[in-house]
Design a protein around this motif. Structure first.
Motif, PDB file in Angstrom:
ATOM      1  N   LEU A  21      15.419  36.680  12.319  1.00 10.63           N
ATOM      2  CA  LEU A  21      15.271  36.445  10.754  1.00 10.63           C
ATOM      3  C   LEU A  21      15.437  37.255  10.280  1.00 10.63           C
ATOM      4  CD1 LEU A  21      14.951  34.453   8.615  1.00 10.63           C
ATOM      5  CD2 LEU A  21      12.317  34.472   9.458  1.00 10.63           C
ATOM      6  N   LEU A  22      16.655  37.571   9.208  1.00  9.20           N
ATOM      7  CA  LEU A  22      16.851  38.636   8.106  1.00  9.20           C
ATOM      8  C   LEU A  22      16.452  38.253   7.330  1.00  9.20           C
ATOM      9  CD1 LEU A  22      19.860  40.105   9.720  1.00  9.20           C
ATOM     10  CD2 LEU A  22      17.714  40.717  10.010  1.00  9.20           C
ATOM     11  N   ASP A  23      15.515  39.402   5.657  1.00 10.61           N
ATOM     12  CA  ASP A  23      15.403  39.621   4.811  1.00 10.61           C
ATOM     13  C   ASP A  23      14.113  38.375   4.287  1.00 10.61           C
ATOM     14  OD1 ASP A  23      16.673  41.515   4.234  1.00 10.61           O
ATOM     15  OD2 ASP A  23      18.432  41.059   4.273  1.00 10.61           O
ATOM     16  N   ALA A  24      13.267  37.501   4.949  1.00  9.76           N
ATOM     17  CA  ALA A  24      12.222  36.763   5.076  1.00  9.76           C
ATOM     18  C   ALA A  24      10.820  37.876   4.830  1.00  9.76           C
ATOM     19  CB  ALA A  24      12.372  35.901   6.046  1.00  9.76           C
ATOM     20  N   PRO A  25      10.522  36.668   3.575  1.00  5.39           N
ATOM     21  CA  PRO A  25       9.080  38.445   3.515  1.00  5.39           C
ATOM     22  C   PRO A  25       7.857  37.983   4.707  1.00  5.39           C
ATOM     23  CG  PRO A  25       9.091  35.882   2.608  1.00  5.39           C
ATOM     24  CD  PRO A  25      10.426  36.296   3.042  1.00  5.39           C
ATOM     25  N   ALA A  26       7.757  39.483   4.533  1.00  9.15           N
ATOM     26  CA  ALA A  26       7.422  39.440   6.279  1.00  9.15           C
ATOM     27  C   ALA A  26       5.383  39.160   6.827  1.00  9.15           C
ATOM     28  CB  ALA A  26       6.603  41.477   6.073  1.00  9.15           C
ATOM     29  N   PRO A  27       5.446  38.450   7.407  1.00  6.60           N
ATOM     30  CA  PRO A  27       4.086  37.936   8.158  1.00  6.60           C
ATOM     31  C   PRO A  27       3.125  38.849   8.213  1.00  6.60           C
ATOM     32  CG  PRO A  27       5.789  37.583   9.817  1.00  6.60           C
ATOM     33  CD  PRO A  27       6.514  38.147   8.944  1.00  6.60           C
ATOM     34  N   PRO A  28       2.599  38.399   7.983  1.00  9.19           N
ATOM     35  CA  PRO A  28       0.631  39.227   8.571  1.00  9.19           C
ATOM     36  C   PRO A  28       0.901  39.833   9.937  1.00  9.19           C
ATOM     37  CG  PRO A  28      -0.339  37.224   7.607  1.00  9.19           C
ATOM     38  CD  PRO A  28       1.450  36.669   7.638  1.00  9.19           C
ATOM     39  N   VAL A  29       0.454  41.606  10.031  1.00  4.84           N
ATOM     40  CA  VAL A  29       0.607  42.126  11.848  1.00  4.84           C
ATOM     41  C   VAL A  29      -0.817  41.676  11.380  1.00  4.84           C
ATOM     42  CG1 VAL A  29       2.740  42.903  10.200  1.00  4.84           C
ATOM     43  CG2 VAL A  29       0.682  44.081   9.932  1.00  4.84           C
TER      44      VAL A  29
END
Length: 166
Positions: A21-29
């Protein structure tokens, strides 16, 4: 950096479920490493569902998520090759015998102490890992990931290589 021994079960347990998945908001790591230069930053993040990378350079931003959640979030099943403008991605998936798999896990954990490397170790099997490395590349960034899925007598290693030069 070092190995991060994570206190959560991995939600990513099947290499065939991985997507991009490109250019979506980064989920919590669960763990992250930030590499900075004068022109930008590269954030390598370990997820319970694999990894997310956010690259910044010259005012541009790219987010790459390789995870078992990517397809449900609008991404595609993990491709062997993907080229989108200045972004290049490659992946390989290999099933190996358990001895070779465990040797690869030990080698990758050892690399986690090097600059530009991060390793997330999941409970249940000492070889269940997500490992990332990154570095600046020209005006952009290059990074790699390894996702290790232990099995009975074998293991699956998914390796990705990405490059982005905006």
């Amino acid at each position: 950096m070092s190995v991060h021994f994570l206190e959560v079960e991995s939600t990513d347990v099947d290499a065939s479920a991985l997507g991009l998945l490109l250019d979506a908001p980064a989920p919590p790591v669960l763990a992250q490493l930030v590499i900075e230069t004068v022109d930008g930053a590269l954030t390598l993040g370990v997820l319970g569902a694999s990894h997310v990378v956010t690259a910044r350079s010259q005012g541009e931003v790219l987010t790459e998520q390789v995870s078992c959640d990517a397809v449900a979030a609008g991404g595609d099943p993990l491709p062997r090759v993907e080229v989108v403008g200045p972004y290049e991605f490659e992946s390989t998936t290999e099933t190996v015998d358990r001895a070779e798999f465990d040797t690869a896990a030990i080698r990758l954990k050892g690399r986690a102490s090097e600059e530009g490397w991060i390793c997330g170790a999941f409970p249940g099997d000492e070889s269940a890992l997500t490992v990332l490395s990154g570095s600046s590349a020209g005006q952009g960034w290059a990074w790699q990931s390894w996702h290790l899925y232990p099995g009975e007598g074998t293991g699956v290693i998914v390796k990705t290589s990405s490059r982005w030069n905006p």
